[in-house]
Motif scaffolding. Structure first.
Motif, short mmCIF file in Angstrom:
data_model
loop_
_atom_site.label_atom_id
_atom_site.label_comp_id
_atom_site.label_asym_id
_atom_site.label_seq_id
_atom_site.Cartn_x
_atom_site.Cartn_y
_atom_site.Cartn_z
N ASP A 60 0.85 -1.19 0.00
CA ASP A 60 0.00 0.00 0.00
C ASP A 60 0.89 1.24 0.00
OD1 ASP A 60 0.80 0.52 2.73
OD2 ASP A 60 -0.72 -0.89 3.41
N ALA A 61 0.27 2.40 0.14
CA ALA A 61 1.02 3.66 0.14
C ALA A 61 1.09 4.31 1.51
CB ALA A 61 0.39 4.64 -0.86
N GLU A 62 0.74 3.57 2.57
CA GLU A 62 0.79 4.13 3.92
C GLU A 62 2.22 4.55 4.26
OE1 GLU A 62 -1.71 4.80 5.78
OE2 GLU A 62 -3.34 3.61 4.92
N LEU A 63 2.34 5.59 5.06
CA LEU A 63 3.66 6.11 5.41
C LEU A 63 4.53 5.06 6.09
CD1 LEU A 63 2.82 9.71 6.69
CD2 LEU A 63 3.82 9.06 4.49
N ASP A 64 3.93 4.23 6.95
CA ASP A 64 4.73 3.25 7.66
C ASP A 64 5.21 2.11 6.76
OD1 ASP A 64 2.10 2.40 7.45
OD2 ASP A 64 2.10 1.30 9.34
N HIS A 65 4.78 2.12 5.49
CA HIS A 65 5.25 1.11 4.53
C HIS A 65 6.06 1.72 3.39
CE1 HIS A 65 1.81 -1.88 5.71
NE2 HIS A 65 2.81 -1.87 6.58
N THR A 66 6.10 3.05 3.29
CA THR A 66 6.76 3.69 2.14
C THR A 66 7.81 4.73 2.50
OG1 THR A 66 4.99 5.36 2.01
CG2 THR A 66 4.73 3.38 0.66
N ILE A 67 7.77 5.26 3.72
CA ILE A 67 8.68 6.35 4.05
C ILE A 67 10.14 5.92 4.01
CG2 ILE A 67 8.78 6.05 6.57
CD1 ILE A 67 8.27 9.12 6.74
N GLY A 68 10.39 4.63 4.16
CA GLY A 68 11.76 4.12 4.09
C GLY A 68 12.37 4.21 2.70
N LEU A 69 11.54 4.43 1.68
CA LEU A 69 12.08 4.60 0.33
C LEU A 69 13.04 5.78 0.27
CD1 LEU A 69 8.85 4.01 -1.81
CD2 LEU A 69 10.79 2.45 -1.56
#
Length: 310
Positions: free
Chosen positions: A88-97
């Motif tokens: 998904d695009a949730e911050l807790d799954h994407t901010i590490g990019l």
């Protein structure tokens, strides 16, 4: 296929510095029965050479350091990390990019809605265009995706099946699309197939309802890892932490009638594992009634560093 649990925590991680729940207090007070957990994420490889992260949260650097198979080298800018698969695009799954900008050869996988979000509401790709060049691959329930080295054999490839979970967008997008357009897939689960062994793992870190498609995916999997965010519907409401219950946050509770535990009891998988666990969840406490209940049902609780072979 080797799968490493890099982190098991939901939300902002565990413990949260401003959280007053019992579990976080215990960790801050040094209770050895409680361990801080990193953000929910997996590392997966079919050949133990090319590795893929499933979701990249704020703890991604710690997670890479915790797992030698992901360490860089021996060449400059050489890394075994080949890509990131986003559910998904949730911050807790994407901010590490943002922390992975040194990896200029990564392939990022996600649905079309996730791609649009990472170019607009959370513009990761525009922000990093001068730092790295990443390839994008679309995840779609319409086809199976082969992931691995170019020209690789079946034994070196992951076969990924995408299963729609929700059309609920992240809060930060300020888009209210629930129920309006079922084609806008914001959250997915993944079925990871090992073509050599013929076995598969179903990974659903978020679940608000078990649809027929999701149930079919769970029933055919040898190992399942599913949403263990909350034990009860009003867990955070009763703590005074929020007015939103588990359902409104997109999570089916573990306990109670119709909960995750009851649903898993009818699933024939050899291993049933809960992941994406909130710091308020009593299953984190060894010896708790809730944890003992799961153990009697044969349901495992994931931990950082856990590994499974499929």
């Amino acid at each position: 296929m080797r799968i490493r649990v890099l982190g098991t925590a939901a939300g902002g991680g565990f413990p949260q510095w401003n959280c007053a729940c019992s579990n976080c207090k215990q960790v801050r007070n040094g209770n050895d029965a409680f361990q801080p957990l990193l953000q929910s994420s997996l590392a997966v490889s079919a050949n133990e050479k090319e590795w893929y992260l499933i979701n990249a949260g704020p703890d991604v650097h710690k997670q890479i350091e915790s797992f030698p198979a992901l360490h860089a080298g021996p060449g400059i800018r050489e890394t075994p990390l080949a890509g990131v698969i986003l559910t998904d695009a949730e911050l807790d799954h994407t901010i590490g990019l943002l922390s992975l900008r040194e990896g200029s050869c990564l392939t990022i996988y996600g649905t079309e809605m996730v791609r649009e979000t990472l170019h607009s509401s959370f513009p990761v790709f525009p922000m990093l265009k001068d730092y790295c060049t990443w390839e994008w691959q679309c995840l779609s329930p319409d086809f199976l995706l082969r992931v691995g080295p170019s020209g690789g054999s079946d034994e070196e490839m992951l076969l990924i099946e995408t299963v729609p979970v929700s059309n609920k967008p992240p809060l930060y997008t300020q888009i209210y699309d629930e129920g309006n357009n079922p084609e806008n897939i914001w959250e997915v689960g993944l079925v990871l197939h090992n073509q050599k062994s013929g076995k598969c793992l179903a990974y659903f870190p978020t679940l608000d309802v078990i649809t027929p498609a999701i149930e079919a995916s769970l029933k055919k999997a040898d190992i399942i890892m599913v949403d263990g965010t909350f034990w009860s519907e009003d867990e955070l409401v009763e703590m005074g932490a929020t007015k939103r219950d588990a359902k409104s946050m997109g999570h089916l509770p573990i306990g109670g009638r119709g909960g995750i535990a009851e649903k898993l009891a009818a699933i024939p998988a050899k291993r049933k594992i809960l992941i994406h666990i909130n710091n308020s969840n009593p299953i984190l406490e060894m010896g708790s009634l809730e944890r003992n209940t799961l153990e009697r049902l044969g349901i495992e609780i994931a931990y950082d560093g856990m590994e499974v072979e499929v």
